[in-house]
Design a protein around this motif. Structure first.
Motif, PDB file in Angstrom:
ATOM      1  N   TRP A  72       0.793  -1.223   0.000  1.00  0.00           N
ATOM      2  CA  TRP A  72       0.000   0.000   0.000  1.00  0.00           C
ATOM      3  C   TRP A  72       0.828   1.276   0.000  1.00  0.00           C
ATOM      4  CZ3 TRP A  72       0.697   3.426   3.976  1.00  0.00           C
ATOM      5  CH2 TRP A  72       1.323   2.926   5.132  1.00  0.00           C
ATOM      6  N   GLU A  73       2.113   1.199   0.395  1.00  0.00           N
ATOM      7  CA  GLU A  73       2.880   2.442   0.540  1.00  0.00           C
ATOM      8  C   GLU A  73       3.153   3.110  -0.820  1.00  0.00           C
ATOM      9  OE1 GLU A  73       4.210  -0.228   3.991  1.00  0.00           O
ATOM     10  OE2 GLU A  73       3.964  -0.473   1.831  1.00  0.00           O
ATOM     11  N   ASP A  74       3.214   4.426  -0.797  1.00  0.00           N
ATOM     12  CA  ASP A  74       3.551   5.206  -1.981  1.00  0.00           C
ATOM     13  C   ASP A  74       5.068   5.401  -2.018  1.00  0.00           C
ATOM     14  OD1 ASP A  74       3.382   6.788  -4.248  1.00  0.00           O
ATOM     15  OD2 ASP A  74       3.025   8.630  -3.104  1.00  0.00           O
ATOM     16  N   VAL A  75       5.710   4.862  -3.045  1.00  0.00           N
ATOM     17  CA  VAL A  75       7.171   4.978  -3.175  1.00  0.00           C
ATOM     18  C   VAL A  75       7.482   6.053  -4.218  1.00  0.00           C
ATOM     19  CG1 VAL A  75       9.297   3.789  -3.826  1.00  0.00           C
ATOM     20  CG2 VAL A  75       7.519   2.571  -2.554  1.00  0.00           C
ATOM     21  N   PRO A  76       8.120   7.139  -3.823  1.00  0.00           N
ATOM     22  CA  PRO A  76       8.408   8.205  -4.790  1.00  0.00           C
ATOM     23  C   PRO A  76       9.508   7.797  -5.772  1.00  0.00           C
ATOM     24  CG  PRO A  76       9.403   8.717  -2.671  1.00  0.00           C
ATOM     25  CD  PRO A  76       8.574   7.484  -2.460  1.00  0.00           C
ATOM     26  N   SER A  77       9.514   8.454  -6.900  1.00  0.00           N
ATOM     27  CA  SER A  77      10.550   8.232  -7.915  1.00  0.00           C
ATOM     28  C   SER A  77      11.039   9.585  -8.395  1.00  0.00           C
ATOM     29  CB  SER A  77       9.978   7.434  -9.089  1.00  0.00           C
ATOM     30  OG  SER A  77      10.855   7.441 -10.201  1.00  0.00           O
ATOM     31  N   ALA A  78      12.352   9.712  -8.541  1.00  0.00           N
ATOM     32  CA  ALA A  78      12.929  10.999  -8.930  1.00  0.00           C
ATOM     33  C   ALA A  78      12.439  11.440 -10.305  1.00  0.00           C
ATOM     34  CB  ALA A  78      14.457  10.912  -8.914  1.00  0.00           C
ATOM     35  N   ASP A  79      12.251  10.487 -11.221  1.00  0.00           N
ATOM     36  CA  ASP A  79      11.834  10.854 -12.579  1.00  0.00           C
ATOM     37  C   ASP A  79      10.420  10.374 -12.915  1.00  0.00           C
ATOM     38  OD1 ASP A  79      12.217   8.157 -12.765  1.00  0.00           O
ATOM     39  OD2 ASP A  79      13.703   8.240 -14.379  1.00  0.00           O
ATOM     40  N   GLY A  80       9.716   9.858 -11.909  1.00  0.00           N
ATOM     41  CA  GLY A  80       8.340   9.426 -12.154  1.00  0.00           C
ATOM     42  C   GLY A  80       8.214   8.073 -12.816  1.00  0.00           C
ATOM     43  N   THR A  81       9.308   7.309 -12.867  1.00  0.00           N
ATOM     44  CA  THR A  81       9.251   5.973 -13.463  1.00  0.00           C
ATOM     45  C   THR A  81       9.784   4.954 -12.457  1.00  0.00           C
ATOM     46  OG1 THR A  81      11.467   6.122 -14.447  1.00  0.00           O
ATOM     47  CG2 THR A  81       9.609   6.921 -15.768  1.00  0.00           C
ATOM     48  N   TRP A  82       9.364   3.719 -12.648  1.00  0.00           N
ATOM     49  CA  TRP A  82       9.777   2.634 -11.764  1.00  0.00           C
ATOM     50  C   TRP A  82      10.083   1.406 -12.608  1.00  0.00           C
ATOM     51  CZ3 TRP A  82       5.802   5.935 -10.907  1.00  0.00           C
ATOM     52  CH2 TRP A  82       5.809   6.663  -9.711  1.00  0.00           C
ATOM     53  N   THR A  83      10.961   0.547 -12.102  1.00  0.00           N
ATOM     54  CA  THR A  83      11.148  -0.773 -12.694  1.00  0.00           C
ATOM     55  C   THR A  83       9.916  -1.612 -12.392  1.00  0.00           C
ATOM     56  OG1 THR A  83      13.523  -0.606 -12.273  1.00  0.00           O
ATOM     57  CG2 THR A  83      12.646  -2.815 -12.740  1.00  0.00           C
ATOM     58  N   THR A  84       9.475  -2.428 -13.334  1.00  0.00           N
ATOM     59  CA  THR A  84       8.313  -3.275 -13.092  1.00  0.00           C
ATOM     60  C   THR A  84       8.583  -4.274 -11.971  1.00  0.00           C
ATOM     61  OG1 THR A  84       6.808  -4.923 -14.024  1.00  0.00           O
ATOM     62  CG2 THR A  84       9.028  -4.840 -14.957  1.00  0.00           C
ATOM     63  N   ARG A  85       7.593  -4.436 -11.093  1.00  0.00           N
ATOM     64  CA  ARG A  85       7.730  -5.430 -10.028  1.00  0.00           C
ATOM     65  C   ARG A  85       7.768  -6.848 -10.592  1.00  0.00           C
ATOM     66  NH1 ARG A  85       3.569  -1.976  -6.338  1.00  0.00           N
ATOM     67  NH2 ARG A  85       2.591  -1.836  -8.386  1.00  0.00           N
ATOM     68  N   GLY A  86       7.357  -7.022 -11.843  1.00  0.00           N
ATOM     69  CA  GLY A  86       7.346  -8.341 -12.454  1.00  0.00           C
ATOM     70  C   GLY A  86       8.712  -8.960 -12.667  1.00  0.00           C
ATOM     71  N   VAL A  87       9.792  -8.164 -12.503  1.00  0.00           N
ATOM     72  CA  VAL A  87      11.135  -8.746 -12.620  1.00  0.00           C
ATOM     73  C   VAL A  87      11.479  -9.578 -11.388  1.00  0.00           C
ATOM     74  CG1 VAL A  87      11.920  -6.827 -14.052  1.00  0.00           C
ATOM     75  CG2 VAL A  87      12.360  -6.761 -11.590  1.00  0.00           C
ATOM     76  N   LEU A  88      10.819  -9.295 -10.258  1.00  0.00           N
ATOM     77  CA  LEU A  88      11.218  -9.902  -8.990  1.00  0.00           C
ATOM     78  C   LEU A  88      11.019 -11.408  -8.942  1.00  0.00           C
ATOM     79  CD1 LEU A  88       9.719  -7.094  -6.748  1.00  0.00           C
ATOM     80  CD2 LEU A  88      12.138  -7.412  -7.297  1.00  0.00           C
ATOM     81  N   PRO A  89       9.831 -11.944  -9.313  1.00  0.00           N
ATOM     82  CA  PRO A  89       9.697 -13.408  -9.303  1.00  0.00           C
ATOM     83  C   PRO A  89      10.650 -14.099 -10.273  1.00  0.00           C
ATOM     84  CG  PRO A  89       7.534 -12.368  -9.317  1.00  0.00           C
ATOM     85  CD  PRO A  89       8.536 -11.294  -9.593  1.00  0.00           C
ATOM     86  N   ILE A  90      10.900 -13.485 -11.422  1.00  0.00           N
ATOM     87  CA  ILE A  90      11.802 -14.097 -12.404  1.00  0.00           C
ATOM     88  C   ILE A  90      13.225 -14.117 -11.872  1.00  0.00           C
ATOM     89  CG2 ILE A  90      12.683 -14.000 -14.761  1.00  0.00           C
ATOM     90  CD1 ILE A  90      10.099 -12.502 -15.507  1.00  0.00           C
ATOM     91  N   ASP A  91      13.681 -12.994 -11.316  1.00  0.00           N
ATOM     92  CA  ASP A  91      15.023 -12.958 -10.735  1.00  0.00           C
ATOM     93  C   ASP A  91      15.181 -14.018  -9.650  1.00  0.00           C
ATOM     94  OD1 ASP A  91      15.761 -10.853 -12.335  1.00  0.00           O
ATOM     95  OD2 ASP A  91      15.535  -9.314 -10.790  1.00  0.00           O
ATOM     96  N   ALA A  92      14.157 -14.163  -8.804  1.00  0.00           N
ATOM     97  CA  ALA A  92      14.237 -15.105  -7.687  1.00  0.00           C
ATOM     98  C   ALA A  92      14.332 -16.542  -8.161  1.00  0.00           C
ATOM     99  CB  ALA A  92      13.025 -14.933  -6.776  1.00  0.00           C
TER     100      ALA A  92
END
Length: 270
Positions: A72-92
């Protein structure tokens, strides 16, 4: 937001079993479990997000299972973009790399990453300040968009004890999720508790079927269809899974009508 129920028993031949419900925008395209990432590892299969190319859930026989849930937390981004969370299960699952392993902070929005192997299960949480790891000890646990097993969280406060009070599955799912749900519905219609259809998953699906009596926009509903501040989210699919030494088994069902378990489904085993 997604819901995951996890049972951990290190003494079992299948130390981890998991029931996972995926909530996402119905308009966002995705693909059911398959080996979508041969360039990373051809043995990895999972539920692929077509828009960003990542995975909600990824699995392999060698490295078990990983599933990502939004926090639920709002995570700020310096440029308004984020890496997709979908990389996390694949990396793991492809590389064994977990967020924060090298001391760096994730560049994604907030998440809970549920990680299951034959050695047990844990939740890695990123809230915008640090990555924390919560080991899931022996027993039954529930994870949504906040802290694992938090009784103050909707869904967890309503349903965790119900899952704990019934027999947990201790092996691979043999029936597809909607076969299990229909059997549970039939038991309920006959005034009986959910029985075991032969693979040990019936009691958990009985709790899930009971939860469907709530309106899909009720905060306590597990099977959801609701408009949140972030947009329209609905339960799109259900996965039942078991993780053992050298083997991970998935049964997946895609809902034709998001959030509705009474309609038609598309089934997959992976």
């Amino acid at each position: 937001m997604c819901t995951v129920v996890v049972r951990v028993d290190p003494r079992s031949a299948w130390p981890v079993t998991m029931l996972a419900m995926r909530d996402e925008s119905p308009s966002r395209p995705w693909d059911p479990p398959a080996a979508w990432w041969p360039d990373r590892d051809p043995s990895v299969r999972g539920v692929r997000d077509r828009e960003a190319g990542g995975a909600w859930l990824a699995a392999s026989d060698e490295r078990g299972l990983a599933v990502v849930l939004n926090r639920w937390e709002d995570v700020p981004s310096a440029d308004g973009t984020w890496t997709t969370r979908g990389v996390l299960p694949i990396d793991a699952v492809a590389d064994g790399e977990l967020p924060g392993h090298d001391g760096s902070l994730p560049t994604t929005r907030a998440f809970n990453l549920v990680r299951a192997t034959a050695s047990g299960a844990e939740v890695l949480s990123w809230d915008g300040s640090r990555v924390r790891t919560t080991e899931l000890g022996p027993g039954v646990h529930m994870v949504t968009h906040g802290e694992p097993d938090d009784p103050a969280a909707p869904r967890i406060g309503r349903w965790l004890e119900a899952f704990r009070q019934v027999a947990a599955p201790d092996g691979p799912p043999e029936l597809a999720p909607f076969d299990e749900l229909r059997a549970a519905d039939a038991d309920a219609s006959a005034g009986a508790d959910a029985g075991d259809a032969g693979d040990g998953w019936g009691p958990w699906f009985g709790v899930l079927a009971a939860s469907a009596a709530l309106a899909p926009d009720d905060p306590d509903a597990i099977l959801r269809d609701t408009v949140e501040p972030e947009g329209h989210f609905a339960t799109l699919s259900i996965v039942a899974a078991a993780v053992g030494p050298g083997r991970t088994v998935l049964q997946h069902a895609r809902l034709a009508d998001p959030g509705d378990i009474s309609g038609s489904v598309e089934l997959h085993r992976a």
